[in-house]
Enzyme design. Structure first.
Site, PDB file in Angstrom:
ATOM      1  N   ALA A   1       7.588   3.667   0.122  1.00  0.00           N
ATOM      2  CA  ALA A   1       6.554   2.918  -0.603  1.00  0.00           C
ATOM      3  C   ALA A   1       6.485   3.371  -2.063  1.00  0.00           C
ATOM      4  CB  ALA A   1       5.198   3.102   0.085  1.00  0.00           C
TER       5      ALA A   1
ATOM      6  N   ALA B   1       0.844  -1.196   0.000  1.00  0.00           N
ATOM      7  CA  ALA B   1       0.000   0.000   0.000  1.00  0.00           C
ATOM      8  C   ALA B   1       0.880   1.247   0.000  1.00  0.00           C
ATOM      9  CB  ALA B   1      -0.915   0.020   1.222  1.00  0.00           C
ATOM     10  N   GLU B   2       0.450   2.267  -0.736  1.00  0.00           N
ATOM     11  CA  GLU B   2       1.262   3.482  -0.903  1.00  0.00           C
ATOM     12  C   GLU B   2       1.547   4.198   0.406  1.00  0.00           C
ATOM     13  OE1 GLU B   2      -1.662   4.058  -4.447  1.00  0.00           O
ATOM     14  OE2 GLU B   2      -1.516   2.697  -2.746  1.00  0.00           O
ATOM     15  N   ASN B   3       0.690   3.981   1.411  1.00  0.00           N
ATOM     16  CA  ASN B   3       0.936   4.671   2.681  1.00  0.00           C
ATOM     17  C   ASN B   3       1.991   3.971   3.533  1.00  0.00           C
ATOM     18  OD1 ASN B   3      -1.027   2.616   2.901  1.00  0.00           O
ATOM     19  ND2 ASN B   3      -1.755   3.417   4.848  1.00  0.00           N
ATOM     20  N   GLY B   4       2.548   2.846   3.045  1.00  0.00           N
ATOM     21  CA  GLY B   4       3.711   2.285   3.716  1.00  0.00           C
ATOM     22  C   GLY B   4       3.537   0.954   4.409  1.00  0.00           C
TER      23      GLY B   4
END
Length: 221
Positions: A91, A49-52
């Site tokens: 990320a 996920a892009e938020n890490g």
């Protein structure tokens, strides 16, 4: 389960066939978030996920959510053993370096050349393009899950996108509620159809030309 849910899960199940062990996979919000529910337990997949987060599990049961754990869409998630956390810069660094093997995205329109338009409907309030811009360009494989037509019955598969593009020439495989298309050498090609839909019906509901594979798979599930 209502018919709409059945169709969405059928599309998600077909998308899950694109995943093999050892992959790092990024899932968009909407129908793609159903994909993990269709994977066999012995597949070793790291969901990114892009938020890490690398290593998300299934959606938590109601009342078992962890308020500190969510995906890029803000929805609660679980993590698997071996999961790791990073900041969003790392990320995105993974995406930009081509470390994401597969991204599964929703879309508003896909063109016959594989252009993707999935981030804005003009006139609607929108927070921004988000990670789809980079995922579409940098993931090793881009799979799109979307309904074949919009709620007015108008084809979302078009000759050229009328909505602003997220990225050009990026889609590898397109899975709709009717059929599966692949972009082969720059051209849209029908490779599979969901029973009971016919090639004639798919053609009638698609507002651009496409090639038809010689041996079309009929998906019965």
């Amino acid at each position: 389960m209502g018919m709409g849910v059945d169709l969405r899960n059928r599309m998600a199940k077909r998308a899950s066939e694109e995943i093999s062990s050892g992959m790092v996979v990024n899932l968009g919000i909407g129908i793609p978030s159903l994909v993990p529910n269709h994977l066999s337990a012995d597949l070793n997949v790291m969901f990114h996920a892009e938020n890490g987060i690398i290593g998300m599990g299934e959606s938590p049961e109601k009342d078992f959510e962890d308020e500190n754990l969510c995906n890029a869409g803000g929805f609660p998630v679980t993590v698997l053993a071996g999961a790791s956390y990073c900041d969003s810069a790392v990320a995105f660094g993974m995406i930009r370096r081509g470390r994401v093997d597969l991204t599964i995205l929703g879309s508003l329109q896909v063109s016959q050349k594989g252009d993707l338009a999935n981030w804005i409907v003009p006139g609607k309030k929108i927070p921004g393009m988000g990670g789809a811009m980079e995922l579409a360009q940098k993931a090793r494989k881009v799979a799109v899950l979307m309904n074949h037509t919009d709620k007015n019955g108008i084809s979302k598969i078009v000759e050229s996108c009328t909505l602003p593009l997220t990225a050009a020439n990026c889609v590898d495989i397109l899975i709709t509620d009717l059929a599966v298309f692949k972009i082969i050498e720059g051209s849209l090609t029908l490779t599979e159809r969901f029973a009971p839909h016919t090639v004639a019906e798919i053609t009638a509901k698609t507002s651009c030309d496409f090639f038809i594979a010689e041996d079309i798979r009929v998906i019965e599930y």
